[in-house]
Design an enzyme around this catalytic site. Sequence first.
Site, PDB file in Angstrom:
ATOM      1  N   TYR A 176       0.832  -1.207   0.000  1.00 34.02           N
ATOM      2  CA  TYR A 176       0.000   0.000   0.000  1.00 34.02           C
ATOM      3  C   TYR A 176       0.863   1.253   0.000  1.00 34.02           C
ATOM      4  CZ  TYR A 176      -3.678   3.256   1.536  1.00 34.02           C
ATOM      5  OH  TYR A 176      -4.553   4.307   1.649  1.00 34.02           O
ATOM      6  N   GLU A 178       4.230   1.734  -0.453  1.00 36.55           N
ATOM      7  CA  GLU A 178       5.117   1.866  -1.617  1.00 36.55           C
ATOM      8  C   GLU A 178       4.284   1.981  -2.897  1.00 36.55           C
ATOM      9  OE1 GLU A 178       8.012   2.737  -1.317  1.00 36.55           O
ATOM     10  OE2 GLU A 178       9.287   1.456  -0.096  1.00 36.55           O
ATOM     11  N   LYS A 180       1.441   3.474  -3.248  1.00 38.90           N
ATOM     12  CA  LYS A 180       0.997   4.874  -3.372  1.00 38.90           C
ATOM     13  C   LYS A 180       2.169   5.780  -3.734  1.00 38.90           C
ATOM     14  CE  LYS A 180      -3.480   4.867  -2.126  1.00 38.90           C
ATOM     15  NZ  LYS A 180      -4.594   5.396  -2.918  1.00 38.90           N
ATOM     16  N   ARG A 349       4.086   4.913  14.538  1.00 33.96           N
ATOM     17  CA  ARG A 349       3.941   5.292  15.951  1.00 33.96           C
ATOM     18  C   ARG A 349       3.279   6.648  16.146  1.00 33.96           C
ATOM     19  NH1 ARG A 349       9.995   3.709  17.149  1.00 33.96           N
ATOM     20  NH2 ARG A 349       9.961   4.184  14.943  1.00 33.96           N
ATOM     21  N   ARG A 351       1.361  10.166  13.898  1.00 40.00           N
ATOM     22  CA  ARG A 351       0.952  10.739  12.625  1.00 40.00           C
ATOM     23  C   ARG A 351       0.109  11.982  12.854  1.00 40.00           C
ATOM     24  NH1 ARG A 351      -2.124   6.537   9.215  1.00 40.00           N
ATOM     25  NH2 ARG A 351      -0.268   5.466   8.507  1.00 40.00           N
TER      26      ARG A 351
HETATM   27  N1  LIG Z   1     -10.105   6.674   4.533  1.00 40.83           N
HETATM   28  C1  LIG Z   1      -8.869   7.019   4.855  1.00 40.83           C
HETATM   29  O1  LIG Z   1      -8.569   7.240   6.032  1.00 40.83           O
HETATM   30  C2  LIG Z   1      -7.827   7.200   3.793  1.00 40.83           C
HETATM   31  C3  LIG Z   1      -6.571   7.685   4.180  1.00 40.83           C
HETATM   32  C4  LIG Z   1      -5.610   7.857   3.208  1.00 40.83           C
HETATM   33  C5  LIG Z   1      -5.887   7.602   1.885  1.00 40.83           C
HETATM   34  N2  LIG Z   1      -7.104   7.137   1.535  1.00 40.83           N
HETATM   35  C6  LIG Z   1      -7.340   6.847   0.124  1.00 40.83           C
HETATM   36  O2  LIG Z   1      -8.624   7.287  -0.267  1.00 40.83           O
HETATM   37  C7  LIG Z   1      -9.189   6.374  -1.196  1.00 40.83           C
HETATM   38  C8  LIG Z   1     -10.552   5.923  -0.728  1.00 40.83           C
HETATM   39  O3  LIG Z   1     -10.444   5.334   0.537  1.00 40.83           O
HETATM   40  P1  LIG Z   1     -11.723   4.824   1.350  1.00 40.83           P
HETATM   41  O4  LIG Z   1     -11.443   5.036   2.774  1.00 40.83           O
HETATM   42  O5  LIG Z   1     -12.954   5.396   0.760  1.00 40.83           O
HETATM   43  O6  LIG Z   1     -11.652   3.277   1.082  1.00 40.83           O
HETATM   44  P2  LIG Z   1     -12.746   2.241   0.568  1.00 40.83           P
HETATM   45  O7  LIG Z   1     -12.134   0.896   0.687  1.00 40.83           O
HETATM   46  O8  LIG Z   1     -14.045   2.478   1.246  1.00 40.83           O
HETATM   47  O9  LIG Z   1     -12.910   2.651  -0.948  1.00 40.83           O
HETATM   48  C9  LIG Z   1     -12.092   2.181  -1.980  1.00 40.83           C
HETATM   49  C10 LIG Z   1     -12.964   1.866  -3.188  1.00 40.83           C
HETATM   50  O10 LIG Z   1     -12.130   1.431  -4.280  1.00 40.83           O
HETATM   51  C11 LIG Z   1     -12.702   0.255  -4.846  1.00 40.83           C
HETATM   52  N3  LIG Z   1     -11.620  -0.509  -5.471  1.00 40.83           N
HETATM   53  C12 LIG Z   1     -10.593  -1.141  -4.845  1.00 40.83           C
HETATM   54  N4  LIG Z   1      -9.794  -1.720  -5.764  1.00 40.83           N
HETATM   55  C13 LIG Z   1     -10.320  -1.436  -6.979  1.00 40.83           C
HETATM   56  C14 LIG Z   1      -9.953  -1.759  -8.312  1.00 40.83           C
HETATM   57  N5  LIG Z   1      -8.880  -2.506  -8.576  1.00 40.83           N
HETATM   58  N6  LIG Z   1     -10.743  -1.325  -9.329  1.00 40.83           N
HETATM   59  C15 LIG Z   1     -11.844  -0.586  -9.078  1.00 40.83           C
HETATM   60  N7  LIG Z   1     -12.255  -0.257  -7.839  1.00 40.83           N
HETATM   61  C16 LIG Z   1     -11.490  -0.678  -6.808  1.00 40.83           C
HETATM   62  C17 LIG Z   1     -13.364  -0.450  -3.688  1.00 40.83           C
HETATM   63  O11 LIG Z   1     -14.341  -1.386  -4.062  1.00 40.83           O
HETATM   64  C18 LIG Z   1     -13.956   0.739  -2.916  1.00 40.83           C
HETATM   65  O12 LIG Z   1     -15.226   1.083  -3.386  1.00 40.83           O
HETATM   66  C19 LIG Z   1      -8.170   5.258  -1.368  1.00 40.83           C
HETATM   67  O13 LIG Z   1      -7.382   5.533  -2.505  1.00 40.83           O
HETATM   68  C20 LIG Z   1      -7.321   5.350  -0.131  1.00 40.83           C
HETATM   69  O14 LIG Z   1      -6.014   4.886  -0.358  1.00 40.83           O
HETATM   70  C21 LIG Z   1      -8.075   6.924   2.456  1.00 40.83           C
HETATM   71  O1  LIG Z   2      -9.300  -2.163  16.465  1.00 40.39           O
HETATM   72  C1  LIG Z   2      -8.297  -1.449  16.278  1.00 40.39           C
HETATM   73  C2  LIG Z   2      -7.832  -1.080  14.982  1.00 40.39           C
HETATM   74  C3  LIG Z   2      -6.716  -0.290  14.881  1.00 40.39           C
HETATM   75  N1  LIG Z   2      -6.075   0.157  15.991  1.00 40.39           N
HETATM   76  C4  LIG Z   2      -4.910   1.056  15.896  1.00 40.39           C
HETATM   77  O2  LIG Z   2      -5.381   2.265  15.372  1.00 40.39           O
HETATM   78  C5  LIG Z   2      -4.390   2.888  14.586  1.00 40.39           C
HETATM   79  C6  LIG Z   2      -4.996   3.265  13.254  1.00 40.39           C
HETATM   80  O3  LIG Z   2      -5.242   2.090  12.517  1.00 40.39           O
HETATM   81  P1  LIG Z   2      -6.189   2.060  11.228  1.00 40.39           P
HETATM   82  O4  LIG Z   2      -6.316   0.642  10.827  1.00 40.39           O
HETATM   83  O5  LIG Z   2      -7.443   2.801  11.508  1.00 40.39           O
HETATM   84  O6  LIG Z   2      -5.432   2.899  10.118  1.00 40.39           O
HETATM   85  P2  LIG Z   2      -3.922   3.315   9.856  1.00 40.39           P
HETATM   86  O7  LIG Z   2      -3.710   4.663  10.450  1.00 40.39           O
HETATM   87  O8  LIG Z   2      -2.983   2.264  10.276  1.00 40.39           O
HETATM   88  O9  LIG Z   2      -3.952   3.436   8.285  1.00 40.39           O
HETATM   89  C7  LIG Z   2      -4.859   4.390   7.753  1.00 40.39           C
HETATM   90  O10 LIG Z   2      -4.204   5.565   7.470  1.00 40.39           O
HETATM   91  C8  LIG Z   2      -3.756   5.854   6.219  1.00 40.39           C
HETATM   92  C9  LIG Z   2      -4.667   5.423   5.151  1.00 40.39           C
HETATM   93  O11 LIG Z   2      -4.059   5.479   3.897  1.00 40.39           O
HETATM   94  C10 LIG Z   2      -5.187   4.077   5.332  1.00 40.39           C
HETATM   95  O12 LIG Z   2      -6.169   3.945   4.369  1.00 40.39           O
HETATM   96  C11 LIG Z   2      -5.763   3.887   6.680  1.00 40.39           C
HETATM   97  O13 LIG Z   2      -6.122   2.603   6.888  1.00 40.39           O
HETATM   98  C12 LIG Z   2      -3.227   1.918  14.510  1.00 40.39           C
HETATM   99  O14 LIG Z   2      -2.220   2.307  15.399  1.00 40.39           O
HETATM  100  C13 LIG Z   2      -3.809   0.585  14.962  1.00 40.39           C
HETATM  101  O15 LIG Z   2      -2.853  -0.198  15.646  1.00 40.39           O
HETATM  102  C14 LIG Z   2      -6.526  -0.200  17.256  1.00 40.39           C
HETATM  103  O16 LIG Z   2      -5.964   0.205  18.278  1.00 40.39           O
HETATM  104  N2  LIG Z   2      -7.622  -0.979  17.348  1.00 40.39           N
END
Ligand SMILES: NC(=O)c1ccc[n+]([C@@H]2O[C@H](COP(=O)([O-])OP(=O)(O)OC[C@H]3O[C@@H](n4cnc5c(N)ncnc54)[C@H](O)[C@@H]3O)[C@@H](O)[C@H]2O)c1
Ligand SMILES: O=c1ccn([C@@H]2O[C@H](COP(=O)(O)OP(=O)(O)O[C@H]3OC[C@@H](O)[C@H](O)[C@H]3O)[C@@H](O)[C@H]2O)c(=O)[nH]1
Length: 391
Positions: A176, A178, A180, A349, A351
């Site tokens: 994920y 790398e 991105k 750790r 962010r």
């Molecule tokens: N939500 C966050 O905290 C967060 C943080 C950082 C970056 N992002 C980025 O924002 C975007 C959306 O995240 P989200 O939280 O809505 O996640 P999400 O998983 O709800 O949405 C991702 C969508 O992409 C679709 N998808 C996945 N692989 C696909 C493929 N190969 N072809 C077509 N569709 C595909 C999934 O079905 C889903 O609808 C992602 O690119 C994610 O990396 C999200």
């Molecule tokens: O049940 C849980 C789930 C997660 N966590 C902790 O909560 C923190 C956040 O974890 P998350 O799984 O929500 O998400 P992360 O921050 O690791 O990654 C996230 O941030 C960047 C985005 O690009 C990713 O899409 C998103 O998943 C981590 O430290 C994890 O260890 C818990 O303590 N309990």
Amino acid sequence: MANNSSNGGEKTTTKPPPQPSPLRNSKFFQSNMRILVTGGAGFIGSHLVDKLMENKKNEVIVVDNFFTGSKDNLRKWIGHPRFELIRHDVTEPLLVEVDQIYHLACPASPIFYKYNPVKTIKTNVIGTLNMLGLAKRVGARILLTSTSEVYGDPLVHPQPESYWGNVNPIGVRSCYDEGKRVAETLMFDYHRQHGIEIRIARIFNTYGPRMNIDDGRVVSNFIAQALRDEPLTVQLPGTQTRSFCYVSDMVDGLIRLMGGEHSGPINIGNPGEFTMLELAETVKEEFGLASGKQDQLHRWGWGWGHLTKYGMHKIVIKHESRMKLAGGILLINPEVEIKKVENTPDDPRQRKPDITKAKELLGWEPKLKLREGLPLMEEDFRLRLGVAKKK
Ligand SMILES: NC(=O)c1ccc[n+]([C@@H]2O[C@H](COP(=O)([O-])OP(=O)(O)OC[C@H]3O[C@@H](n4cnc5c(N)ncnc54)[C@H](O)[C@@H]3O)[C@@H](O)[C@H]2O)c1
Ligand SMILES: O=c1ccn([C@@H]2O[C@H](COP(=O)(O)OP(=O)(O)O[C@H]3OC[C@@H](O)[C@H](O)[C@H]3O)[C@@H](O)[C@H]2O)c(=O)[nH]1
């Protein structure tokens, strides 16, 4: 940390952007915008679609493979004349005529992006190549939703866009982070080589209604657990921090970035920083689970009941973890527990976004604090979990 001049951000190319089709210069087309949202059936994507559809001059096309997204998130638009939904995997080429591309398609929750890491890399690399190829052919502007994970386990805090990050290239999260990073590289190479208009948002943890119940991300996990009266699973050590942005703020930031003049990368996130233990306590407080009277149940036939002024009221016992038998009385602790559980490798750790650029270049900053955003998820989660509000 690298200096700004070598960061790639905001450097422009002398190449003119590719020309859109001649029809786009006609009066009718100029006033209408055809917008592609990849991953539009997902959490952020579907909220973005809602916002874009509010503008009657926008036509929105969603492509999604429904890996983590669902048609349900878009149900109010299905059948709408300005909306189209295409089941499509972005790792395959796509031929559509559009003016703007919001490229979100990619699983975002660690559980889901680690499930099939090779596919995650393909989605980030081949998927982004395909969308850039499309942008080049039709002369569209393209926005990539990159991530705070490009900073890895950051050694600079808070993280400005000029920080190059501290990423493990061979770890379980690398597919994920790398992936991105390569997607960002591709965006800048297409910009420099072909003049494509690019926008890169580095999104920090975002939360809100429509997150998958079993998404695995921390906010949705804690809320689902709280509403189910289950212990909140804080992964060790619990002192790791994250910064949480409410989804409407995120969507506003993405639309400003797309409409503005700056390529980015630009951090979009809420600088409020919380440890996971603090988040768990906040969820407990906001959902009324942190205090309250202990419930006392008395034996009634084969079960247990409340002694009320109208007699015994039978109770169905569900949550054994919160019970204790004392002197023939069953005590139910109203306080949901916090349970410390094992963490996964390479968990960052700390962010927190430095959003100076977003403020200065986009005039954007988040409006909702965590304590304002969390309660806005309650109704949606209760509905989907089938848990009614206690009277
Ligand atoms: N939500 C966050 O905290 C967060 C943080 C950082 C970056 N992002 C980025 O924002 C975007 C959306 O995240 P989200 O939280 O809505 O996640 P999400 O998983 O709800 O949405 C991702 C969508 O992409 C679709 N998808 C996945 N692989 C696909 C493929 N190969 N072809 C077509 N569709 C595909 C999934 O079905 C889903 O609808 C992602 O690119 C994610 O990396 C999200
Ligand atoms: O049940 C849980 C789930 C997660 N966590 C902790 O909560 C923190 C956040 O974890 P998350 O799984 O929500 O998400 P992360 O921050 O690791 O990654 C996230 O941030 C960047 C985005 O690009 C990713 O899409 C998103 O998943 C981590 O430290 C994890 O260890 C818990 O303590 N309990």
